[in-house]
Design a protein around this motif. Structure first.
Motif, PDB file in Angstrom:
ATOM      1  N   GLU A 299     -44.046  28.565 -45.531  1.00 54.26           N
ATOM      2  CA  GLU A 299     -44.992  28.012 -45.969  1.00 54.26           C
ATOM      3  C   GLU A 299     -45.636  26.850 -45.973  1.00 54.26           C
ATOM      4  O   GLU A 299     -46.749  26.130 -45.495  1.00 54.26           O
ATOM      5  N   LYS A 300     -45.041  26.150 -47.171  1.00 55.84           N
ATOM      6  CA  LYS A 300     -44.909  24.539 -47.826  1.00 55.84           C
ATOM      7  C   LYS A 300     -43.592  23.422 -47.603  1.00 55.84           C
ATOM      8  O   LYS A 300     -42.613  24.142 -47.531  1.00 55.84           O
ATOM      9  N   PHE A 301     -44.023  22.524 -47.151  1.00 55.04           N
ATOM     10  CA  PHE A 301     -42.823  21.304 -46.900  1.00 55.04           C
ATOM     11  C   PHE A 301     -43.593  20.343 -47.949  1.00 55.04           C
ATOM     12  O   PHE A 301     -44.011  19.438 -47.350  1.00 55.04           O
ATOM     13  N   PHE A 302     -42.589  19.624 -49.037  1.00 60.73           N
ATOM     14  CA  PHE A 302     -42.715  18.630 -49.696  1.00 60.73           C
ATOM     15  C   PHE A 302     -41.556  17.849 -49.038  1.00 60.73           C
ATOM     16  O   PHE A 302     -40.482  17.288 -49.504  1.00 60.73           O
ATOM     17  N   PHE A 303     -42.450  15.727 -48.454  1.00 62.89           N
ATOM     18  CA  PHE A 303     -41.790  15.347 -48.334  1.00 62.89           C
ATOM     19  C   PHE A 303     -41.147  13.641 -49.559  1.00 62.89           C
ATOM     20  O   PHE A 303     -42.720  13.553 -50.020  1.00 62.89           O
ATOM     21  N   SER A 304     -40.924  13.836 -50.021  1.00 54.89           N
ATOM     22  CA  SER A 304     -40.320  12.429 -50.782  1.00 54.89           C
ATOM     23  C   SER A 304     -40.667  10.870 -50.652  1.00 54.89           C
ATOM     24  O   SER A 304     -39.587  10.480 -49.968  1.00 54.89           O
ATOM     25  N   SER A 305     -41.402  10.646 -49.824  1.00 55.58           N
ATOM     26  CA  SER A 305     -41.664   8.945 -49.354  1.00 55.58           C
ATOM     27  C   SER A 305     -41.522   8.408 -50.662  1.00 55.58           C
ATOM     28  O   SER A 305     -41.261   8.545 -51.603  1.00 55.58           O
ATOM     29  N   SER A 306     -41.983   6.718 -50.199  1.00 53.33           N
ATOM     30  CA  SER A 306     -41.879   5.598 -51.072  1.00 53.33           C
ATOM     31  C   SER A 306     -42.607   4.349 -51.078  1.00 53.33           C
ATOM     32  O   SER A 306     -43.386   4.034 -50.851  1.00 53.33           O
ATOM     33  N   ALA A 307     -42.669   4.013 -52.295  1.00 53.91           N
ATOM     34  CA  ALA A 307     -43.304   2.979 -52.340  1.00 53.91           C
ATOM     35  C   ALA A 307     -43.035   1.670 -51.517  1.00 53.91           C
ATOM     36  O   ALA A 307     -43.853   0.531 -51.195  1.00 53.91           O
ATOM     37  N   CYS A 308     -41.627   1.263 -50.663  1.00 54.47           N
ATOM     38  CA  CYS A 308     -41.229   0.620 -49.829  1.00 54.47           C
ATOM     39  C   CYS A 308     -41.876   0.763 -49.112  1.00 54.47           C
ATOM     40  O   CYS A 308     -41.856   0.038 -47.858  1.00 54.47           O
ATOM     41  N   ILE A 309     -42.837   2.223 -48.383  1.00 57.82           N
ATOM     42  CA  ILE A 309     -43.242   2.182 -47.198  1.00 57.82           C
ATOM     43  C   ILE A 309     -45.211   0.745 -47.069  1.00 57.82           C
ATOM     44  O   ILE A 309     -45.403   0.454 -45.879  1.00 57.82           O
ATOM     45  N   TYR A 310     -45.193   0.557 -48.681  1.00 57.90           N
ATOM     46  CA  TYR A 310     -46.600  -0.711 -48.946  1.00 57.90           C
ATOM     47  C   TYR A 310     -45.888  -2.006 -48.211  1.00 57.90           C
ATOM     48  O   TYR A 310     -44.623  -2.327 -48.008  1.00 57.90           O
ATOM     49  N   PRO A 311     -46.961  -2.328 -47.069  1.00 54.06           N
ATOM     50  CA  PRO A 311     -47.252  -3.547 -46.534  1.00 54.06           C
ATOM     51  C   PRO A 311     -45.984  -4.970 -47.660  1.00 54.06           C
ATOM     52  O   PRO A 311     -46.941  -5.664 -48.259  1.00 54.06           O
ATOM     53  N   GLN A 312     -45.239  -5.880 -46.887  1.00 56.02           N
ATOM     54  CA  GLN A 312     -44.807  -6.737 -47.333  1.00 56.02           C
ATOM     55  C   GLN A 312     -46.117  -7.493 -47.811  1.00 56.02           C
ATOM     56  O   GLN A 312     -45.191  -8.300 -48.915  1.00 56.02           O
ATOM     57  N   TYR A 313     -46.301  -8.184 -47.221  1.00 57.11           N
ATOM     58  CA  TYR A 313     -47.695  -9.107 -47.051  1.00 57.11           C
ATOM     59  C   TYR A 313     -48.905  -8.192 -48.194  1.00 57.11           C
ATOM     60  O   TYR A 313     -49.139  -9.725 -49.190  1.00 57.11           O
ATOM     61  N   ARG A 314     -48.503  -7.860 -48.757  1.00 56.27           N
ATOM     62  CA  ARG A 314     -49.751  -7.164 -50.054  1.00 56.27           C
ATOM     63  C   ARG A 314     -48.460  -7.742 -52.004  1.00 56.27           C
ATOM     64  O   ARG A 314     -49.016  -7.260 -52.016  1.00 56.27           O
ATOM     65  N   GLN A 315     -47.555  -8.256 -50.965  1.00 51.00           N
ATOM     66  CA  GLN A 315     -46.511  -7.404 -52.790  1.00 51.00           C
ATOM     67  C   GLN A 315     -45.609  -9.065 -53.003  1.00 51.00           C
ATOM     68  O   GLN A 315     -45.065  -9.044 -52.876  1.00 51.00           O
ATOM     69  N   GLN A 316     -46.438 -10.730 -51.796  1.00 53.81           N
ATOM     70  CA  GLN A 316     -45.698 -11.568 -52.517  1.00 53.81           C
ATOM     71  C   GLN A 316     -46.349 -12.203 -53.889  1.00 53.81           C
ATOM     72  O   GLN A 316     -45.356 -12.990 -54.046  1.00 53.81           O
ATOM     73  N   ASP A 317     -46.993 -11.725 -54.771  1.00 55.52           N
ATOM     74  CA  ASP A 317     -47.155 -12.100 -55.716  1.00 55.52           C
ATOM     75  C   ASP A 317     -46.618 -11.153 -57.145  1.00 55.52           C
ATOM     76  O   ASP A 317     -47.004  -9.790 -57.231  1.00 55.52           O
ATOM     77  N   PRO A 318     -46.276 -11.855 -58.377  1.00 51.55           N
ATOM     78  CA  PRO A 318     -45.640 -11.104 -59.556  1.00 51.55           C
ATOM     79  C   PRO A 318     -46.989 -10.209 -60.115  1.00 51.55           C
ATOM     80  O   PRO A 318     -46.510  -9.297 -60.249  1.00 51.55           O
ATOM     81  N   ASP A 319     -48.280 -10.767 -59.915  1.00 50.84           N
ATOM     82  CA  ASP A 319     -49.347 -10.691 -60.259  1.00 50.84           C
ATOM     83  C   ASP A 319     -50.437  -9.417 -59.755  1.00 50.84           C
ATOM     84  O   ASP A 319     -51.506 -10.160 -59.577  1.00 50.84           O
ATOM     85  N   LEU A 320     -49.399  -8.786 -59.054  1.00 54.29           N
ATOM     86  CA  LEU A 320     -50.664  -8.499 -57.695  1.00 54.29           C
ATOM     87  C   LEU A 320     -51.171  -6.921 -58.087  1.00 54.29           C
ATOM     88  O   LEU A 320     -51.577  -6.894 -58.768  1.00 54.29           O
ATOM     89  N   THR A 321     -52.219  -6.869 -56.888  1.00 60.52           N
ATOM     90  CA  THR A 321     -53.350  -6.639 -57.387  1.00 60.52           C
ATOM     91  C   THR A 321     -52.423  -5.231 -56.886  1.00 60.52           C
ATOM     92  O   THR A 321     -51.415  -4.692 -55.671  1.00 60.52           O
ATOM     93  N   PRO A 322     -53.144  -3.791 -57.837  1.00 59.00           N
ATOM     94  CA  PRO A 322     -51.899  -2.370 -56.832  1.00 59.00           C
ATOM     95  C   PRO A 322     -52.665  -1.775 -56.159  1.00 59.00           C
ATOM     96  O   PRO A 322     -53.662  -1.935 -55.686  1.00 59.00           O
ATOM     97  N   LEU A 323     -51.486  -1.112 -55.855  1.00 59.95           N
ATOM     98  CA  LEU A 323     -51.266  -0.320 -54.298  1.00 59.95           C
ATOM     99  C   LEU A 323     -52.304   1.079 -54.076  1.00 59.95           C
ATOM    100  O   LEU A 323     -51.343   1.173 -54.782  1.00 59.95           O
TER     101      LEU A 323
END
Ligand code: NAD
Ligand code: GDD
Length: 332
Positions: A109-133
């Motif tokens: 009836e239901k299917f859960f999939f464990s994805s990851s923060a690793c799908i977020y674009p690298q261009y948004r994560q180049q600064d240690p003080d980044l805007t949360p995703l």
């Protein structure tokens, strides 16, 4: 009638915790993995050792279950996922495509999939003080090579199965999960477990130096496994079928993470910054949608989660050092 659930990856860190949680909730649970749990037996009603890259095994695994929590994946910390792009992406792609279709054909009836923060674009994560995703920040896509691209494709496949077949799929993006009973040595461990191990070795051997990959100013948020499992369960009770962050939104540097663990261990450490794989420069979860959808967010503080994790890892290190001493005294 008792609801029957399948947990794949039940021999691994999160899957094992999830089996324990679901058993406490009163579910009938089948655990499947390519290996048994490493640190304690599974409390699952049935535990089957199956290679889920194979279609026939996915059909076997999904027979007669109502809900599928699909966590099996070729997975590790940044050292592992940056070293083996081809093998990780192809192993997990085979597992995921087969598992989703087998669950649908077998009438789950239901299917859960464990994805990851690793799908977020690298261009948004180049600064240690980044805007949360935020969830919508995933596109235009530029995920982590290998592991991240494969997760992103599977997110889309879950969307297509929901749209085309009405198959109820659920997707969460996990943000660096830690806790006891997780991989703490061998190359697949993530930063919290690696630093707990290194600091425990310092405490037990007296050498104050603790190696940290990079300058230690890279940032992450870390979520305790009990919170994660609670969030996954709540998502499966909801009617929300788009990807959702599950993580903490307190960002710390890796140097701060090491200081918190050293404080828990009750020792002074000397940080030695060494070259090593670093991944993105900064990463944090925006939990706005999580709060809206589930009316809930992770509760366990980083300090509390690390205290529980450190205690378990220090014990593992203590036992390992004792075994090594036994072997060396037996060989003289
Ligand atoms: P884990 O490595 O402890 O668990 C994954 C399990 O999958 C392992 O026990 C492994 O043996 C099993 N597996 C691998 N190949 C298999 C195969 N061919 N057939 C059957 N089983 C197989 O990792 P985890 O931390 O428990 O991760 C669980 C899930 O959560 C994974 O999908 C992972 O990508 C995802 N995730 C975890 C984190 C984290 O911080 N731990 C972050 C993001 C996403
Ligand atoms: N693993 C590890 N070991 N990391 C270290 C160490 C160490 O000894 N010292 C410093 N670090 C730094 C890494 O360089 C990286 O910048 C940061 O700690 C976090 O590393 P990890 O915890 O290994 O991975 P990650 O946060 O980059 O990615 C992990 O989380 C994702 C989800 O948020 C991975 O486990 C991914 O597979 C996962 O999807």
């Amino acid at each position: 009638m008792q609801t029957r659930v399948l947990v794949t990856g039940a021999g691994g860190f999160i899957g094992h915790h999830l089996v324990k949680y679901l058993k406490q909730k009163g579910y009938w649970v089948r655990g499947v993995d390519i290996k048994e749990p490493e640190f304690e037996p599974s409390p699952a009603d049935e535990f089957e050792v199956l290679d889920l890259r194979r279609w026939d095994n996915c059909l076997l695994a999904t027979r007669g279950v109502d809900h599928v929590y699909h966590l099996a994946a070729d997975m590790g910390g940044i050292g592992y996922i940056t070293a083996y792009h081809a093998v990780i992406a192809s192993n997990s792609a085979m597992i995921n495509v087969h598992m989703l279709e087998a669950a649908r054909r077998n009438g789950a009836e239901k299917f859960f999939f464990s994805s990851s923060a690793c799908i977020y674009p690298q261009y948004r994560q180049q600064d240690p003080d980044l805007t949360p995703l935020r969830e919508e920040d995933a596109y235009p896509a530029d995920p982590e090579e290998g592991y991240g691209w494969e997760k992103l494709f599977m997110e889309k496949l879950c969307q297509y199965y929901y749209e085309d077949y009405g198959f109820k799929t659920y997707v969460a993006r996990f943000h660096n999960i830690f806790g006891p009973l997780g991989t703490w040595e061998g190359g697949k461990e993530k930063a919290p477990a690696a630093l707990c191990r290194k600091i425990a070795i310092t405490k037990l051997t007296g050498n104050p130096e603790v190696e940290i990959w990079g300058d230690g100013e890279q940032t992450r948020s870390f979520c305790y496994v009990d919170d994660l499992v609670e969030g996954v369960y709540r998502l499966m009770q909801s009617d929300y079928h788009q990807p959702l962050n599950i993580g903490q939104d307190r960002m710390v540097t890796i140097n701060e993470l090491a200081d918190i663990i050293a404080n828990i261990a009750g020792i002074e450490i000397v940080k030695k910054h060494v070259p090593g794989p670093q991944g993105v420069r900064g990463r944090n979860s925006d939990n706005t949608r999580l709060r809206e959808v589930l009316g809930w967010e992770p509760q366990i503080s980083l300090e509390e989660g690390l205290a529980r994790t450190y205690a378990w890892i220090e014990e593992q290190v203590r036992q390992k050092l004792a075994r090594e001493m036994d072997i060396s005294s037996a060989s003289v």
